[in-house]
Design a protein around this motif. Structure first.
Motif, PDB file in Angstrom:
ATOM      1  N   ASN A 225       5.171  71.417  14.604  1.00  0.00           N
ATOM      2  CA  ASN A 225       6.462  71.515  13.855  1.00  0.00           C
ATOM      3  C   ASN A 225       6.637  73.115  13.687  1.00  0.00           C
ATOM      4  O   ASN A 225       5.949  73.902  12.956  1.00  0.00           O
ATOM      5  CB  ASN A 225       6.373  71.093  12.490  1.00  0.00           C
ATOM      6  N   GLY A 226       7.403  73.760  14.861  1.00  0.00           N
ATOM      7  CA  GLY A 226       7.733  75.242  14.655  1.00  0.00           C
ATOM      8  C   GLY A 226       8.991  75.411  14.532  1.00  0.00           C
ATOM      9  O   GLY A 226       9.843  76.293  14.994  1.00  0.00           O
TER      10      GLY A 226
ATOM     11  N   ASP B 131       8.779  86.704  13.097  1.00  0.00           N
ATOM     12  CA  ASP B 131       7.577  86.079  12.856  1.00  0.00           C
ATOM     13  C   ASP B 131       6.558  86.503  13.685  1.00  0.00           C
ATOM     14  O   ASP B 131       6.379  85.838  14.805  1.00  0.00           O
ATOM     15  CB  ASP B 131       7.889  84.374  12.995  1.00  0.00           C
ATOM     16  N   ASN B 132       5.835  87.354  13.434  1.00  0.00           N
ATOM     17  CA  ASN B 132       4.595  87.977  14.168  1.00  0.00           C
ATOM     18  C   ASN B 132       3.286  87.408  14.034  1.00  0.00           C
ATOM     19  O   ASN B 132       2.401  88.146  13.485  1.00  0.00           O
ATOM     20  CB  ASN B 132       4.629  89.310  14.300  1.00  0.00           C
ATOM     21  N   THR B 133       3.297  86.176  13.993  1.00  0.00           N
ATOM     22  CA  THR B 133       2.037  85.415  13.393  1.00  0.00           C
ATOM     23  C   THR B 133       1.347  84.747  14.795  1.00  0.00           C
ATOM     24  O   THR B 133       1.286  83.846  14.846  1.00  0.00           O
ATOM     25  CB  THR B 133       2.325  84.319  12.489  1.00  0.00           C
ATOM     26  N   GLY B 134       0.804  85.834  15.542  1.00  0.00           N
ATOM     27  CA  GLY B 134      -0.135  85.255  16.548  1.00  0.00           C
ATOM     28  C   GLY B 134       0.728  85.214  17.854  1.00  0.00           C
ATOM     29  O   GLY B 134       1.815  85.489  17.874  1.00  0.00           O
ATOM     30  N   TYR B 135       0.264  84.543  18.946  1.00  0.00           N
ATOM     31  CA  TYR B 135       0.837  84.275  20.034  1.00  0.00           C
ATOM     32  C   TYR B 135       2.532  83.574  19.758  1.00  0.00           C
ATOM     33  O   TYR B 135       2.224  82.738  18.794  1.00  0.00           O
ATOM     34  CB  TYR B 135       0.011  83.409  21.141  1.00  0.00           C
ATOM     35  N   ASP B 136       3.155  83.695  20.586  1.00  0.00           N
ATOM     36  CA  ASP B 136       4.462  83.063  20.339  1.00  0.00           C
ATOM     37  C   ASP B 136       4.708  81.900  21.261  1.00  0.00           C
ATOM     38  O   ASP B 136       4.756  81.813  22.336  1.00  0.00           O
ATOM     39  CB  ASP B 136       5.476  84.229  20.824  1.00  0.00           C
ATOM     40  N   LEU B 137       4.081  80.701  20.400  1.00  0.00           N
ATOM     41  CA  LEU B 137       4.228  79.315  21.066  1.00  0.00           C
ATOM     42  C   LEU B 137       5.554  78.974  21.487  1.00  0.00           C
ATOM     43  O   LEU B 137       5.581  78.262  22.877  1.00  0.00           O
ATOM     44  CB  LEU B 137       3.707  78.327  20.025  1.00  0.00           C
ATOM     45  N   ARG B 138       6.667  79.412  20.902  1.00  0.00           N
ATOM     46  CA  ARG B 138       7.918  79.085  21.180  1.00  0.00           C
ATOM     47  C   ARG B 138       8.249  79.607  22.666  1.00  0.00           C
ATOM     48  O   ARG B 138       8.966  78.631  23.601  1.00  0.00           O
ATOM     49  CB  ARG B 138       8.805  79.527  20.005  1.00  0.00           C
ATOM     50  N   ASP B 139       7.801  80.874  22.919  1.00  0.00           N
ATOM     51  CA  ASP B 139       8.105  81.381  24.236  1.00  0.00           C
ATOM     52  C   ASP B 139       7.421  80.835  25.320  1.00  0.00           C
ATOM     53  O   ASP B 139       8.011  80.700  26.320  1.00  0.00           O
ATOM     54  CB  ASP B 139       8.064  82.808  24.229  1.00  0.00           C
TER      55      ASP B 139
END
Ligand SMILES: Cc1cc2nc3c(=O)[nH]c(=O)nc-3n(C[C@H](O)[C@H](O)[C@H](O)COP(=O)(O)OP(=O)(O)OC[C@H]3O[C@@H](n4cnc5c(N)ncnc54)[C@H](O)[C@@H]3O)c2cc1C
Length: 476
Positions: A178-179, A186-194
């Protein structure tokens, strides 16, 4: 396999399962009729939980999944192979608008919502969702995001990747990520969305998205312009950015050959100009500032008219028609948007969805058109597309009356010549349609070993059993 189908039925019910060949047919053939696959079943879940349960079952039984939205993709990405060992997972029953946040300029939707419905919902709330393409009446937002679709307003708003804030995704293990965060930062680690955007369904299934909205334009000017050459088109666009006060939202280039096909095959099409010209530009400016009818200031239409007048004096414009109302603007757009349909009706063609830097486009086109003709002197080049993004559908129609097998014998020579040239110009062999199965070998040929290795590592890490749309984008 009937046991497996029974387990699918237990998850999605009879309404969510198609097993007879006739009803499956539209899900296993593509828009261009280039592919005919076979599927164990077409599964149509109605919720994220059902998608997750289907994926868990497929992971356990090692059955591959081909995600599908509106099935308008042009590279065979949503098509199952001929093995009969895959299911098509259609998201089209997941078609709810979950929320419209007019204050925060965002909309949350399920992935099977048709793009046009999203545009209309935004407009009903005095907002704009700017993704716009000729297939918008059938394609779904899940497909748009999975192909990182482009369309006709990219030069102003960006492609699909830039229109998204958050995603919900079902992973190849059947877990739900759930993103759905409507965050601008939102710079919390790797960008899973991208990672999932533009992955063509090879890394997971997008089930929901939070989309960005913009203010709805209040003043739009649209014109159909005859230009002497692609050089003139690029110069016209370059000057238009400042002349419009940075309000250029579309700039499309077309050759006479494409317009001739539209006039021939699409009923009701009319050439907006009296003389015949070699090249045309469809230019659109839009602004959120309302027109002031009757005042001295006028609006975008008057500004555009003045700009085109100056451009005519410089020899960049030969003739032009400016739409005086919405119906006229729609008629001009129909001439552009019916290019693909008209090409299909004319007969076999070879398609190249390429991009180069905008300033290099004219030089590329000169060499590219010569290369096509050298490969097959009687072929009919049909270049058209998004000149504002340096992205052209650099297509090649067969000589009149040729059948597909005869023409396709020249496919490798024509496409090879075009792609070698594109790469020489530092361009891309797939600007907006993706790789799917159509360009699998081309990607392997034109991308560097480092890039291919990284892509394979990502795919293997996220989908270790290779069940998520295998044989698309990258071979592992
Ligand atoms: C006439 C015409 C004009 C077009 N013009 C343009 C254009 O201007 N710009 C442009 O970019 N494209 C254009 N296209 C191509 C096509 O419309 C886009 O690629 C569109 O984004 C595909 O959406 P879809 O729902 O039909 O996806 P599909 O064709 O169903 O699927 C496309 C890919 O996405 C995957 N997929 C689909 N849904 C999901 C999901 N929910 N989760 C994970 N993966 C998924 C599929 O497996 C497949 O790999 C055009 C097509 C046509 C027929």
């Amino acid at each position: 396999m009937s046991e497996f189908v029974d387990k699918l039925r237990a998850i999605v019910g009879d309404k969510g399962l198609i097993t007879d060949e006739q009803t499956k047919h539209p899900y296993v053939t593509d828009w261009r009729e280039n592919y005919l696959g076979t599927a164990l079943a077409v599964v149509r879940p109605a919720s994220t939980e059902e998608v997750a349960a289907v994926v868990k079952l497929c992971a356990a039984e090692k059955v591959a999944i081909v995600p599908q939205g509106g099935n308008t993709g042009l590279v065979g990405g949503g098509m199952p192979h001929e093995t009969g060992r895959e299911i098509v997972l259609s998201l089209t029953r997941m078609n709810r608008i979950v929320e419209v946040d007019t204050i925060g300029y965002s909309m949350t939707v399920e992935s099977g919502v048709v793009l046009k419905t999203i545009q209309e919902t935004a407009a009903a709330h005095d907002r704009l969702f700017p993704l716009s393409l000729a297939a918008e009446g059938s394609c779904t937002i899940g497909g748009n995001l999975s192909t990182n679709a482009g369309g006709v307003q990219v030069l102003h708003y960006g492609n699909a990747r830039h229109l998204v804030l958050g995603l919900e995704v079902v992973t190849p293990a059947g877990d739900i990520w759930n993103g759905l965060r409507a965050l601008k930062k939102d710079n919390t680690g790797y960008d899973l969305r991208d990672l999932y955007l533009g992955a063509e369904g090879t890394l997971g299934i997008i089930t929901k998205a939070v989309l960005k909205l913009w203010p709805k334009p209040k003043d739009i000017a649209t014109s159909w312009i005859a230009v002497p050459s692609p050089d003139a088109a690029v110069a016209l666009l370059s000057g238009a950015h400042a002349a419009s006060e940075d309000n250029v939202t579309s700039c499309e280039l077309m050759a006479r050959q494409g317009l001739d096909f539209v006039l021939k095959h699409i009923p009701g099409s009319v050439d907006p100009l009296t003389e015949i010209h070699d090249w045309y530009v469809l230019l659109e400016w839009s602004s959120t500032r309302a027109r002031r009818e009757g005042g001295n200031e006028g609006g975008l239409r008057e500004k555009m008219e003045a700009y085109l007048g100056e451009a005519m004096e410089k020899g960049l414009v030969l003739d032009a028609a400016i739409a005086q109302n919405e119906a006229q603007a729609r008629a001009l757009w129909a001439l552009r948007e019916n290019h693909a349909e008209a090409q299909k009706k004319e007969g076999p063609s070879i398609k190249h969805d390429i991009s180069v830097a905008v300033s290099k486009l004219p030089a590329f086109m000169k060499e590219g058109l010569a290369a096509m003709k050298k490969s097959l002197p009687d072929c009919r080049p049909v270049p058209f597309g998004h000149v504002g993004d340096g992205n052209l559908h650099f297509n090649c129609q067969s000589p009149p009356g040729w059948d597909k097998p005869s023409f396709m014998k020249y496919g490798e020579a024509i496409s090879g010549a075009v792609y070698d040239l594109v790469v020489g110009y530092g361009g891309s062999i797939s600007a907006e349609h993706g790789i799917g199965q159509l360009k699998l070998e081309d990607l392997a040929h034109y991308r560097s070993k480092v890039e291919l290795d990284v892509m394979r590592s990502v795919k293997r890490a996220l989908d270790p059993h290779n069940i998520m749309n295998p044989g698309k984008v990258i071979q592992v």
